[in-house]
Design a protein around this motif. Structure first.
Motif, mmCIF file in Angstrom:
data_model
loop_
_atom_site.group_PDB
_atom_site.id
_atom_site.type_symbol
_atom_site.label_atom_id
_atom_site.label_comp_id
_atom_site.label_asym_id
_atom_site.label_seq_id
_atom_site.Cartn_x
_atom_site.Cartn_y
_atom_site.Cartn_z
ATOM 1 N N SER A 153 0.810 -1.214 0.000
ATOM 2 C CA SER A 153 0.000 0.000 0.000
ATOM 3 C C SER A 153 0.848 1.270 0.000
ATOM 4 O O SER A 153 0.329 2.361 -0.175
ATOM 5 N N LYS A 154 2.144 1.131 0.190
ATOM 6 C CA LYS A 154 3.014 2.304 0.245
ATOM 7 C C LYS A 154 3.532 2.667 -1.144
ATOM 8 O O LYS A 154 3.819 1.801 -1.965
ATOM 9 N N VAL A 155 3.645 3.972 -1.387
ATOM 10 C CA VAL A 155 4.174 4.483 -2.658
ATOM 11 C C VAL A 155 5.200 5.563 -2.348
ATOM 12 O O VAL A 155 4.952 6.438 -1.522
ATOM 13 N N GLY A 156 6.344 5.488 -2.998
ATOM 14 C CA GLY A 156 7.371 6.511 -2.859
ATOM 15 C C GLY A 156 7.825 6.978 -4.227
ATOM 16 O O GLY A 156 7.801 6.211 -5.186
ATOM 17 N N SER A 157 8.211 8.233 -4.323
ATOM 18 C CA SER A 157 8.681 8.739 -5.611
ATOM 19 C C SER A 157 9.871 9.665 -5.405
ATOM 20 O O SER A 157 10.018 10.288 -4.357
ATOM 21 N N ALA A 158 10.704 9.723 -6.412
ATOM 22 C CA ALA A 158 11.868 10.609 -6.426
ATOM 23 C C ALA A 158 11.981 11.170 -7.831
ATOM 24 O O ALA A 158 11.690 10.486 -8.814
ATOM 25 N N SER A 159 12.402 12.436 -7.950
ATOM 26 C CA SER A 159 12.411 13.055 -9.280
ATOM 27 C C SER A 159 13.586 13.999 -9.471
ATOM 28 O O SER A 159 14.242 14.412 -8.521
ATOM 29 N N THR A 160 13.806 14.314 -10.737
ATOM 30 C CA THR A 160 14.808 15.289 -11.129
ATOM 31 C C THR A 160 14.321 15.995 -12.397
ATOM 32 O O THR A 160 13.424 15.497 -13.082
ATOM 33 N N THR A 161 14.906 17.135 -12.699
ATOM 34 C CA THR A 161 14.512 17.929 -13.867
ATOM 35 C C THR A 161 15.754 18.304 -14.666
ATOM 36 O O THR A 161 16.811 18.549 -14.089
ATOM 37 N N SER A 162 15.617 18.323 -15.986
ATOM 38 C CA SER A 162 16.738 18.733 -16.834
ATOM 39 C C SER A 162 16.290 19.795 -17.825
ATOM 40 O O SER A 162 15.120 19.895 -18.163
ATOM 41 N N ILE A 163 17.260 20.574 -18.284
ATOM 42 C CA ILE A 163 17.018 21.572 -19.325
ATOM 43 C C ILE A 163 17.909 21.215 -20.508
ATOM 44 O O ILE A 163 19.124 21.086 -20.358
ATOM 45 N N PHE A 164 17.296 21.028 -21.652
ATOM 46 C CA PHE A 164 17.970 20.621 -22.888
ATOM 47 C C PHE A 164 18.736 19.300 -22.724
ATOM 48 O O PHE A 164 19.626 18.995 -23.503
ATOM 49 N N GLY A 165 18.415 18.521 -21.707
ATOM 50 C CA GLY A 165 19.091 17.250 -21.479
ATOM 51 C C GLY A 165 20.534 17.391 -21.037
ATOM 52 O O GLY A 165 21.259 16.417 -20.934
ATOM 53 N N LEU A 166 20.952 18.604 -20.740
ATOM 54 C CA LEU A 166 22.335 18.858 -20.362
ATOM 55 C C LEU A 166 22.488 19.304 -18.917
ATOM 56 O O LEU A 166 23.447 18.946 -18.247
ATOM 57 N N PHE A 167 21.573 20.115 -18.459
ATOM 58 C CA PHE A 167 21.671 20.700 -17.123
ATOM 59 C C PHE A 167 20.614 20.097 -16.222
ATOM 60 O O PHE A 167 19.431 20.176 -16.518
ATOM 61 N N PHE A 168 21.037 19.479 -15.121
ATOM 62 C CA PHE A 168 20.110 18.852 -14.185
ATOM 63 C C PHE A 168 20.045 19.662 -12.899
ATOM 64 O O PHE A 168 20.997 20.333 -12.516
ATOM 65 N N ASP A 169 18.918 19.566 -12.206
ATOM 66 C CA ASP A 169 18.713 20.335 -10.979
ATOM 67 C C ASP A 169 19.377 19.716 -9.755
ATOM 68 O O ASP A 169 19.253 20.240 -8.659
ATOM 69 N N GLY A 170 20.072 18.626 -9.920
ATOM 70 C CA GLY A 170 20.733 17.984 -8.789
ATOM 71 C C GLY A 170 19.831 17.046 -8.021
ATOM 72 O O GLY A 170 20.206 16.531 -6.981
ATOM 73 N N GLY A 171 18.628 16.808 -8.525
ATOM 74 C CA GLY A 171 17.701 15.885 -7.879
ATOM 75 C C GLY A 171 18.182 14.444 -7.997
ATOM 76 O O GLY A 171 19.047 14.121 -8.806
ATOM 77 N N ASP A 172 17.635 13.589 -7.172
ATOM 78 C CA ASP A 172 18.008 12.178 -7.154
ATOM 79 C C ASP A 172 16.772 11.350 -7.467
ATOM 80 O O ASP A 172 15.882 11.230 -6.634
ATOM 81 N N ALA A 173 16.697 10.793 -8.657
ATOM 82 C CA ALA A 173 15.547 9.994 -9.076
ATOM 83 C C ALA A 173 15.845 8.504 -8.995
ATOM 84 O O ALA A 173 15.338 7.716 -9.784
#
Length: 90
Positions: free
Chosen positions: A32-52
């Motif tokens: 019943s538990k759900v967890g999520s992790a995400s990250t974002t990129s711009i032009f596929g080159l620059f990432f926000d440092g998130g951990d997905a």
């Protein structure tokens, strides 16, 4: 008519594309538990440092026995990409 065409063109430019695909499943019962992790990129080159990662998603959901892992990818105009790992379990 020009306003309609401009509105349709603008709507097409601002549209996004989102795809969710299964990555893995184990023999553990679906929990019943759900967890999520995400990250974002711009032009596929620059990432926000998130951990997905799967480990981060499981930790955020308080999951010790993983049942399923899904991956969701969303992009806006092929400029901004958002990537999310979704884990279910107990």
């Amino acid at each position: 008519m020009k306003k309609l065409l401009c509105t349709l063109a603008l709507g097409g430019l601002l549209a996004s594309c989102s795809v969710t695909v299964p990555v893995n499943a184990t023999s553990n019962p679906v929990g019943s538990k759900v967890g999520s992790a995400s990250t974002t990129s711009i032009f596929g080159l620059f990432f926000d440092g998130g951990d997905a990662s799967i480990q981060t998603a499981a930790k955020k959901g308080g999951i010790t026995k993983i049942s399923t892992v899904d991956f969701k990818s969303t992009n806006y105009l092929f400029i901004v990409g958002m990537f999310e790992t979704i884990v279910t379990g107990e």
